[in-house]
Design a protein around this motif. Structure first.
Motif, mmCIF file in Angstrom:
data_model
loop_
_atom_site.group_PDB
_atom_site.id
_atom_site.type_symbol
_atom_site.label_atom_id
_atom_site.label_comp_id
_atom_site.label_asym_id
_atom_site.label_seq_id
_atom_site.Cartn_x
_atom_site.Cartn_y
_atom_site.Cartn_z
ATOM 1 N N ILE A 52 15.354 5.491 0.232
ATOM 2 C CA ILE A 52 16.253 5.564 -0.917
ATOM 3 C C ILE A 52 16.782 6.987 -1.026
ATOM 4 C CG2 ILE A 52 16.472 5.300 -3.419
ATOM 5 C CD1 ILE A 52 15.994 2.653 -1.998
ATOM 6 N N ASP A 53 18.098 7.096 -1.127
ATOM 7 C CA ASP A 53 18.764 8.383 -1.263
ATOM 8 C C ASP A 53 19.574 8.350 -2.562
ATOM 9 O OD1 ASP A 53 19.571 10.938 -0.649
ATOM 10 O OD2 ASP A 53 20.718 10.396 1.120
ATOM 11 N N VAL A 54 20.802 8.779 -2.540
ATOM 12 C CA VAL A 54 21.641 8.884 -3.737
ATOM 13 C C VAL A 54 22.694 7.775 -3.745
ATOM 14 C CG1 VAL A 54 23.242 10.399 -4.976
ATOM 15 C CG2 VAL A 54 21.305 11.371 -3.741
ATOM 16 N N GLN A 55 22.913 7.194 -4.918
ATOM 17 C CA GLN A 55 23.983 6.203 -5.093
ATOM 18 C C GLN A 55 25.324 6.808 -4.710
ATOM 19 O OE1 GLN A 55 23.706 5.416 -9.328
ATOM 20 N NE2 GLN A 55 23.530 3.241 -8.946
ATOM 21 N N GLU A 56 26.212 5.952 -4.188
ATOM 22 C CA GLU A 56 27.575 6.375 -3.884
ATOM 23 C C GLU A 56 28.543 5.347 -4.461
ATOM 24 O OE1 GLU A 56 27.878 6.967 0.348
ATOM 25 O OE2 GLU A 56 26.248 8.419 0.355
ATOM 26 N N LEU A 57 28.541 5.210 -5.776
ATOM 27 C CA LEU A 57 29.317 4.179 -6.455
ATOM 28 C C LEU A 57 30.819 4.353 -6.253
ATOM 29 C CD1 LEU A 57 27.411 4.051 -9.860
ATOM 30 C CD2 LEU A 57 27.236 2.428 -7.972
ATOM 31 N N ASP A 58 31.525 3.209 -6.229
ATOM 32 C CA ASP A 58 32.985 3.244 -6.244
ATOM 33 C C ASP A 58 33.442 3.789 -7.591
ATOM 34 O OD1 ASP A 58 33.254 2.143 -3.697
ATOM 35 O OD2 ASP A 58 33.351 0.083 -4.455
#
Length: 183
Positions: free
Chosen positions: A135-141
């Motif tokens: 698990i890393d960092v979210q990359e949301l649209d």
């Protein structure tokens, strides 16, 4: 042995009118010829398809909570996303896992494929399970707003029975995890 000839059940589209042509869906109003020779009207929603992901990491299953305009509700769902034109389902799965929960999987296994609501839509979902995940960092649209929610595996059955999950892809995924992990 079962007869696999179902042609006696087939409906034939005899006229079609596109009534909506949007970015995500298209809607047709069609007149069909029924198997008995009669006719009926059908409203059909066309969708490019979607992927959904079972993401289990360190005895927790990952979900997202987001507001959904159609039911006017905040839903607890598994990570998912629509398949873009020219994109293979597996590519979409890798992208959506990273975007929604920051997950990167060493392996993706396709678990199931299913229609969401075949009475009026052709939307088809590919359900994958992410394995050996980090698990890393979210990359949301830019137009995505959601919270990551983790649930202990031993709590899934209780939450399912309590009605915490209310969309089909999430219910199918949770039932799969309960069976596969003998919960």
């Amino acid at each position: 042995m079962e007869n696999n000839d179902y042609s006696h059940l087939k409906e034939e589209i005899i006229s079609n009118n596109r009534i909506f042509d949007g970015k995500v869906i298209k809607v047709d109003h069609s007149r069909v010829k029924l198997p008995d020779g009669g006719t009926a009207d059908r409203e059909i929603v066309y969708h490019k398809g979607a992927v959904a992901l079972i993401a289990v990491h360190q005895e927790e299953m990952y979900f997202v909570r987001q507001y959904r305009v159609a039911p006017d509700d905040f839903l607890l769902e598994i990570p998912a996303g629509k398949i873009e034109v020219g994109e293979a389902p597996r590519e979409t799965a890798i992208k959506e896992l990273r975007e929604e929960i920051g997950g990167v999987a060493e392996e993706l296994e396709e678990i199931q494929e299913f229609y969401v609501s075949p009475g009026f839509s052709n939307e088809y979902v590919y359900l994958y399970e992410a394995r050996d995940m980090t698990i890393d960092v979210q990359e949301l649209d830019d137009d995505e707003f959601l919270d990551i929610v983790t649930v202990q595996l031993q709590d899934l059955k209780k939450l399912l029975q309590a009605g915490a999950f209310r969309d089909s892809k999430t219910i199918i995924a949770v039932q799969h995890v309960i069976a596969a992990y003998n919960l």
